[in-house]
Design a protein around this motif. Structure first.
Motif, short mmCIF file in Angstrom:
data_model
loop_
_atom_site.label_atom_id
_atom_site.label_comp_id
_atom_site.label_asym_id
_atom_site.label_seq_id
_atom_site.Cartn_x
_atom_site.Cartn_y
_atom_site.Cartn_z
N ASP A 163 70.11 75.02 25.63
CA ASP A 163 70.84 73.99 24.92
C ASP A 163 69.16 72.72 24.52
OD1 ASP A 163 71.43 71.12 24.50
OD2 ASP A 163 73.37 71.99 25.42
N ALA A 165 68.80 70.10 23.09
CA ALA A 165 69.06 68.75 23.08
C ALA A 165 69.44 68.40 24.18
CB ALA A 165 70.42 68.54 22.68
N LEU A 168 65.06 68.64 25.86
CA LEU A 168 64.47 67.66 24.56
C LEU A 168 64.36 66.07 25.60
CD1 LEU A 168 64.46 68.17 21.33
CD2 LEU A 168 62.37 68.38 22.89
N ASP A 169 65.79 65.98 26.74
CA ASP A 169 65.67 64.87 27.36
C ASP A 169 65.12 64.93 28.27
OD1 ASP A 169 67.92 63.91 25.86
OD2 ASP A 169 69.20 64.66 27.13
N TYR A 184 62.49 65.83 16.68
CA TYR A 184 63.45 66.12 17.47
C TYR A 184 65.41 65.98 17.57
CZ TYR A 184 59.64 66.74 21.20
OH TYR A 184 58.44 66.38 21.85
N ASP A 185 65.32 64.32 15.89
CA ASP A 185 66.01 64.32 16.03
C ASP A 185 66.40 65.25 15.01
OD1 ASP A 185 66.31 61.19 17.18
OD2 ASP A 185 65.26 60.52 15.48
N ARG A 186 66.20 65.98 14.67
CA ARG A 186 66.05 67.04 13.80
C ARG A 186 66.54 67.72 14.63
NH1 ARG A 186 62.26 65.37 10.22
NH2 ARG A 186 60.58 65.97 10.81
N VAL A 187 66.40 68.14 15.71
CA VAL A 187 66.41 69.27 16.45
C VAL A 187 68.34 69.12 17.20
CG1 VAL A 187 66.01 70.69 19.06
CG2 VAL A 187 64.44 70.16 17.05
N ARG A 188 67.92 68.02 17.45
CA ARG A 188 69.65 67.70 18.32
C ARG A 188 70.96 67.67 17.17
NH1 ARG A 188 65.25 63.77 20.63
NH2 ARG A 188 65.61 63.61 23.23
N ALA A 189 70.67 67.61 15.93
CA ALA A 189 71.38 67.77 15.06
C ALA A 189 71.59 68.56 14.63
CB ALA A 189 70.87 66.68 13.63
N GLY A 190 70.82 69.54 14.87
CA GLY A 190 71.15 71.18 14.37
C GLY A 190 69.92 72.00 13.41
N GLN A 195 65.09 73.46 14.61
CA GLN A 195 64.77 74.30 16.26
C GLN A 195 63.89 75.57 16.43
OE1 GLN A 195 69.28 75.38 17.23
NE2 GLN A 195 69.47 73.26 17.36
#
Length: 258
Positions: A163, A165, A168-169, A184-190, A195
């Protein structure tokens, strides 16, 4: 950390020792759960030319980072007091600055960035655990009076299963660059392309294969953790329950005057 991992590791902690761990989640989840139960410890982490030391005693902390190229800093938080030291050309005498509600030294932002990087490094065991949780337990041995547990990692398979997201944390909780934050925001947004870029970058950083090794003493306390990869990292643990955090010598502290 998955709930089933916490339960499994807590069972080991209640037993008071690490031996008996059989699965990769048992092994890789052990350090974080042990730290939660025993927070007073000295940790030293090294990755390439970078190193960091964190000493905790209750709510008090002493964190030091050497990020290479002469960038070194230390921050002590002790009760209601805080002291900072930037060990570079801006502070050739290595004196300390006291941080108060009325006074924030001009280079406070700099020491915050340095010590944030140090915290990421000493907490990199969380990254290692996420990578190795689906690895293959390849050995358990006695080594120099310590119990050694080894997990072999297929890095590509681990990255595919992560996962991102959550990863990254742990991997980069406070990115310095705005471009990195946006990626990273784009990664977390799917975002699939973002990714894929992250997985490719991590694969280049780590290499195709990695090994997670954990050493425990006879009391089940972590002594050393090592991720052997293209970018290797090692963390050592000592002084469990016997740490101290003290203020710098008064004659080395610059106290602001009104």
């Amino acid at each position: 950390m998955p709930r089933y991992v916490v339960i499994a590791v807590l069972a080991l902690l209640v037993a008071g020792c690490g031996p008996g761990m059989k699965t990769a989640p048992d092994i890789t989840g052990y350090v974080e759960t042990y730290l939660q139960a025993h927070p007073d410890v000295r940790r030293v982490a090294k990755q390439g030319t970078q190193s960091a030391t964190l000493v905790t005693r209750g709510q008090d902390q002493d964190v030091f980072a050497d990020l290479g190229q002469g960038l070194r800093g230390r921050l002590i938080r002790l009760g209601d007091a805080a002291y900072m030291q930037m060990q570079d050309e801006t502070a050739p005498d290595n004196s300390w600055e006291k941080i108060t509600e009325e006074h924030e030294p001009y280079n406070l932002l700099g020491i915050t960035v340095v010590t944030d990087q140090a915290m990421t490094l000493v907490n990199s065991h969380r990254v290692h655990a996420l990578l190795a949780a689906r690895g293959r337990v390849s050995g358990q041995a006695s080594e120099g009076g310590l119990d050694r547990y080894t997990v072999a990692i297929d890095v590509r398979a681990a990255l595919d299963a992560l996962d991102l997201a959550v990863f990254l944390d742990a991997y980069d909780p406070l990115p310095i660059m705005q471009d990195t934050t946006e990626e990273y925001d784009r990664v977390r947004a799917g975002d699939g392309a973002a990714q894929a870029r992250l997985r490719d970058r991590l694969l280049k950083e780590l290499g195709a294969r990695a090994t997670y090794d954990l050493w425990l003493d006879g009391q089940g306390r972590p002594v050393r953790l090592r991720l052997t990869a293209k970018t290797p990292t090692e963390i050592t643990f000592s002084d469990w329950g016997h740490t101290t955090v003290t203020a710098p010598p008064a004659d080395q502290v610059r106290v602001p005057t009104s």
